[in-house]
Design a protein around this motif. Sequence first.
Motif, short mmCIF file in Angstrom:
data_model
loop_
_atom_site.label_atom_id
_atom_site.label_comp_id
_atom_site.label_asym_id
_atom_site.label_seq_id
_atom_site.Cartn_x
_atom_site.Cartn_y
_atom_site.Cartn_z
N MET A 61 9.17 2.53 -4.81
CA MET A 61 9.35 2.11 -3.42
C MET A 61 10.46 2.94 -2.79
O MET A 61 11.50 3.15 -3.41
CB MET A 61 9.77 0.64 -3.35
CG MET A 61 8.63 -0.31 -3.33
SD MET A 61 9.14 -1.94 -2.72
CE MET A 61 9.55 -2.72 -4.25
N ASP A 62 10.20 3.43 -1.58
CA ASP A 62 11.28 4.13 -0.90
C ASP A 62 12.13 3.09 -0.15
O ASP A 62 11.71 1.94 0.02
CB ASP A 62 10.76 5.24 0.01
CG ASP A 62 10.00 4.75 1.22
OD1 ASP A 62 10.27 3.64 1.71
OD2 ASP A 62 9.15 5.50 1.72
N PRO A 63 13.34 3.46 0.27
CA PRO A 63 14.24 2.50 0.92
C PRO A 63 13.65 1.83 2.16
O PRO A 63 13.93 0.66 2.42
CB PRO A 63 15.47 3.35 1.27
CG PRO A 63 15.45 4.47 0.29
CD PRO A 63 14.00 4.76 0.05
N ASP A 64 12.84 2.55 2.93
CA ASP A 64 12.25 1.95 4.13
C ASP A 64 11.30 0.82 3.78
O ASP A 64 11.25 -0.21 4.46
CB ASP A 64 11.52 3.01 4.96
CG ASP A 64 12.47 3.98 5.63
OD1 ASP A 64 13.65 3.62 5.84
OD2 ASP A 64 12.04 5.11 5.94
N GLU A 65 10.51 0.99 2.71
CA GLU A 65 9.60 -0.06 2.28
C GLU A 65 10.39 -1.28 1.79
O GLU A 65 10.06 -2.41 2.12
CB GLU A 65 8.66 0.43 1.18
CG GLU A 65 7.66 -0.62 0.74
CD GLU A 65 6.71 -0.17 -0.36
OE1 GLU A 65 5.82 -0.96 -0.72
OE2 GLU A 65 6.85 0.96 -0.87
N VAL A 66 11.44 -1.03 1.02
CA VAL A 66 12.29 -2.12 0.54
C VAL A 66 12.86 -2.89 1.72
O VAL A 66 12.82 -4.13 1.76
CB VAL A 66 13.43 -1.58 -0.37
CG1 VAL A 66 14.42 -2.68 -0.71
CG2 VAL A 66 12.85 -0.96 -1.63
#
Length: 99
Positions: A61-66
């Motif tokens: 998961m990239d930070p934006d998805e998190v």
Amino acid sequence: MDLKKLTLMPHGLEVLLPEGASLTELERGTSQRVIPFGCQSGACGACMIEVLDGLDSLGEMDPDEVDFLEDLGRTDGPYRLACQCRLMDAATVRVAEEQ
């Protein structure tokens, strides 16, 4: 080309996708619209899935998805945005129910 199996519940629909393919490829791989892809950029949340098996098979998961999942209150389980996933190995998913 190495193909990986994605199983879509509750239909039991199995789709083979190339390793590393985005789950948005489902729209080309089957005539059934099982996951409601909206924006396809991780901004709308329409394609939120619950991963029943193979969470590690859907890439990092990239930070934006998190951040987006936190905004939706979905950090307490195996939830992902399907449009942000890359199928690295077999996985089983279903569209997440709305809270």
